[in-house]
Design a protein around this motif. Structure first.
Motif, PDB file in Angstrom:
ATOM      1  N   LEU A 293      27.833 -11.642 -34.047  1.00  0.00           N
ATOM      2  CA  LEU A 293      27.275 -11.898 -35.371  1.00  0.00           C
ATOM      3  C   LEU A 293      27.072 -10.589 -36.130  1.00  0.00           C
ATOM      4  O   LEU A 293      26.688  -9.572 -35.550  1.00  0.00           O
ATOM      5  CB  LEU A 293      25.938 -12.625 -35.261  1.00  0.00           C
ATOM      6  N   VAL A 294      27.325 -10.631 -37.435  1.00  0.00           N
ATOM      7  CA  VAL A 294      26.998  -9.529 -38.339  1.00  0.00           C
ATOM      8  C   VAL A 294      25.827  -9.992 -39.191  1.00  0.00           C
ATOM      9  O   VAL A 294      25.928 -10.997 -39.907  1.00  0.00           O
ATOM     10  CB  VAL A 294      28.194  -9.161 -39.234  1.00  0.00           C
ATOM     11  N   SER A 295      24.691  -9.295 -39.081  1.00  0.00           N
ATOM     12  CA  SER A 295      23.460  -9.758 -39.719  1.00  0.00           C
ATOM     13  C   SER A 295      22.963  -8.767 -40.755  1.00  0.00           C
ATOM     14  O   SER A 295      23.328  -7.586 -40.745  1.00  0.00           O
ATOM     15  CB  SER A 295      22.372  -9.964 -38.658  1.00  0.00           C
ATOM     16  N   ALA A 296      22.131  -9.250 -41.661  1.00  0.00           N
ATOM     17  CA  ALA A 296      21.548  -8.393 -42.694  1.00  0.00           C
ATOM     18  C   ALA A 296      20.643  -7.351 -42.041  1.00  0.00           C
ATOM     19  O   ALA A 296      19.794  -7.697 -41.212  1.00  0.00           O
ATOM     20  CB  ALA A 296      20.756  -9.226 -43.690  1.00  0.00           C
ATOM     21  N   PRO A 297      20.787  -6.064 -42.424  1.00  0.00           N
ATOM     22  CA  PRO A 297      19.966  -5.028 -41.794  1.00  0.00           C
ATOM     23  C   PRO A 297      18.511  -5.053 -42.233  1.00  0.00           C
ATOM     24  O   PRO A 297      17.639  -4.532 -41.546  1.00  0.00           O
ATOM     25  CB  PRO A 297      20.648  -3.729 -42.240  1.00  0.00           C
ATOM     26  N   GLU A 298      18.248  -5.645 -43.380  1.00  0.00           N
ATOM     27  CA  GLU A 298      16.894  -5.748 -43.921  1.00  0.00           C
ATOM     28  C   GLU A 298      16.924  -6.789 -45.024  1.00  0.00           C
ATOM     29  O   GLU A 298      17.973  -7.358 -45.337  1.00  0.00           O
ATOM     30  CB  GLU A 298      16.420  -4.386 -44.464  1.00  0.00           C
ATOM     31  N   ASP A 299      15.779  -7.065 -45.638  1.00  0.00           N
ATOM     32  CA  ASP A 299      15.769  -7.954 -46.794  1.00  0.00           C
ATOM     33  C   ASP A 299      16.561  -7.304 -47.928  1.00  0.00           C
ATOM     34  O   ASP A 299      16.398  -6.108 -48.197  1.00  0.00           O
ATOM     35  CB  ASP A 299      14.340  -8.218 -47.257  1.00  0.00           C
ATOM     36  N   GLY A 300      17.403  -8.074 -48.572  1.00  0.00           N
ATOM     37  CA  GLY A 300      18.196  -7.506 -49.658  1.00  0.00           C
ATOM     38  C   GLY A 300      19.162  -8.506 -50.236  1.00  0.00           C
ATOM     39  O   GLY A 300      18.872  -9.716 -50.267  1.00  0.00           O
ATOM     40  N   PHE A 301      20.347  -8.031 -50.647  1.00  0.00           N
ATOM     41  CA  PHE A 301      21.281  -8.868 -51.385  1.00  0.00           C
ATOM     42  C   PHE A 301      22.721  -8.564 -50.967  1.00  0.00           C
ATOM     43  O   PHE A 301      23.076  -7.408 -50.742  1.00  0.00           O
ATOM     44  CB  PHE A 301      21.132  -8.632 -52.896  1.00  0.00           C
ATOM     45  N   ILE A 302      23.536  -9.607 -50.911  1.00  0.00           N
ATOM     46  CA  ILE A 302      24.966  -9.465 -50.658  1.00  0.00           C
ATOM     47  C   ILE A 302      25.662  -9.115 -51.975  1.00  0.00           C
ATOM     48  O   ILE A 302      25.376  -9.714 -53.011  1.00  0.00           O
ATOM     49  CB  ILE A 302      25.553 -10.768 -50.083  1.00  0.00           C
ATOM     50  N   VAL A 303      26.577  -8.150 -51.927  1.00  0.00           N
ATOM     51  CA  VAL A 303      27.323  -7.743 -53.125  1.00  0.00           C
ATOM     52  C   VAL A 303      28.809  -7.696 -52.779  1.00  0.00           C
ATOM     53  O   VAL A 303      29.192  -7.182 -51.725  1.00  0.00           O
ATOM     54  CB  VAL A 303      26.849  -6.365 -53.627  1.00  0.00           C
ATOM     55  N   TYR A 317      29.248  -5.613 -49.422  1.00  0.00           N
ATOM     56  CA  TYR A 317      28.253  -4.557 -49.592  1.00  0.00           C
ATOM     57  C   TYR A 317      26.870  -5.184 -49.475  1.00  0.00           C
ATOM     58  O   TYR A 317      26.685  -6.393 -49.697  1.00  0.00           O
ATOM     59  CB  TYR A 317      28.393  -3.889 -50.961  1.00  0.00           C
ATOM     60  N   PHE A 318      25.901  -4.336 -49.140  1.00  0.00           N
ATOM     61  CA  PHE A 318      24.512  -4.770 -49.040  1.00  0.00           C
ATOM     62  C   PHE A 318      23.690  -3.900 -49.981  1.00  0.00           C
ATOM     63  O   PHE A 318      23.883  -2.680 -50.049  1.00  0.00           O
ATOM     64  CB  PHE A 318      24.010  -4.627 -47.603  1.00  0.00           C
TER      65      PHE A 318
END
Length: 330
Positions: A293-303, A317-318
């Motif tokens: 799995l590739v997971s979000a490193p922190e709270d944020g947004f996909i770009v 991008y994150f």
């Protein structure tokens, strides 16, 4: 890279069409570019509407000089694809020995950019998502992208009126090179430099406007409104009836924080992401071909999620919230 420089009969006779309006009153020199990528047509349509307003007398230039380039990459536009032979918005610098079609375009377009003060570069993107503006670095004297017009550039992005403004492009490009194990020298960084980086290197400033998804029927309206708001901000023309200036609510500011590459053709997203979809720390974004799995490193947004990215290219991008404040200058 294609072995032939010219791969169709029309290419050898291609030319750039520039429309220049020069007021008798001195003022800023504004350049607006559309069609850097051939599948991004909204900028061309927005520029066509502005040209029609000049022709009808609905728009008059009060001061300064305005240059409009409806299609910056004729080969890519004929094919209705992103590139002709390569990405025109990379490695944007003049060359004595142009190696491909886009290098020849660069040699013609770079002097045009250099003689202007301000650049508005109109684009769209592949995924779903709302329009946003991209700005450059904060004022600095560092080696990557020294700059001294962050206030003016941020003000322009604010007045264009998108709900989101993003910063941090060249920093993340350099970070992407490093994580791929590539050299992060000047030659490698140059491939990340586009039209706005070029005008900054010439002493001006510029904003990239992503007008929405490629086929969004509202994208040409976003492009047209941005041109008219830029002219009004610079005191070059009046706002048309019904179009407001700076938005009442300031935009959300985001900073690009990381880039993730697609490594295998079977790497896939866990869902259909849109640009600026929010994610929480640890939330799955994609799955590698081996099940990792590739997971979000922190709270944020996909770009810029790109489900069809080639292996080795940017997958998504994150971004995280930025602490930057844009000055409306009112």
């Amino acid at each position: 890279m294609p072995t032939a420089l010219f791969d169709d009969a029309a290419t050898a006779t291609d030319s750039l069409r520039l429309h220049t309006f020069a007021s008798l009153n001195p003022g800023p020199r504004l350049l607006v570019i559309g069609g850097v990528h051939g599948d991004e047509t909204c900028g061309t349509e927005g520029i066509a509407r502005v040209l029609a307003e000049f022709d009808s007398g609905a728009l008059r230039l009060l001061r300064g000089e305005l240059t409009l380039v409806p299609v910056a990459n004729p080969l890519a536009r004929r094919r209705l694809q992103r590139e002709g032979q390569r990405n025109l918005n990379r490695l944007f610098r003049p060359s004595d020995t142009p190696a491909d079609y886009e290098a020849r375009i660069t040699n013609r377009l770079a002097p045009v950019i250099a003689r202007h003060d301000v650049l508005l570069d109109l684009h769209s993107f592949q995924s779903e998502g709302e329009a946003f503006a991209m700005i450059g670095p904060r004022d600095n004297s560092g080696p990557l992208e020294p700059f001294a017009h962050a206030q003016e550039e941020g003000r322009l992005a604010l007045h264009i009126g998108t709900p989101i403004v993003v910063e941090g492009w060249l920093d993340i490009y350099a970070a992407g090179l490093a994580q791929r194990g590539a050299s992060v020298d000047e030659a490698a960084i140059d491939f990340g430099r586009g039209t706005n980086e070029y005008i900054r290197s010439c002493g001006g400033y510029g904003v990239t406007l992503e007008c929405g998804q490629h086929q969004d029927p509202q994208a040409p309206q976003v492009a047209w409104a941005a041109i008219r708001r830029t002219l009004a901000l610079l005191g070059m023309a009046a706002l048309p009836p019904g179009l407001s200036g700076a938005p009442a609510q300031p935009p959300r500011l985001l900073r690009l924080a990381s880039v993730t590459d697609r490594l295998h053709e079977d790497d896939s997203f866990v869902r259909d992401w849109a640009t600026f979809d929010p994610v929480q720390r640890g939330e799955p974004v994609g799955m590698r071909h081996d099940g990792t799995l590739v997971s979000a490193p922190e709270d944020g947004f996909i770009v810029f999620p790109n489900a069809v990215a080639l292996p080795g290219a940017e997958w998504f991008y994150f971004a995280r919230p930025s602490d930057r404040v844009l000055d409306p200058g009112l």
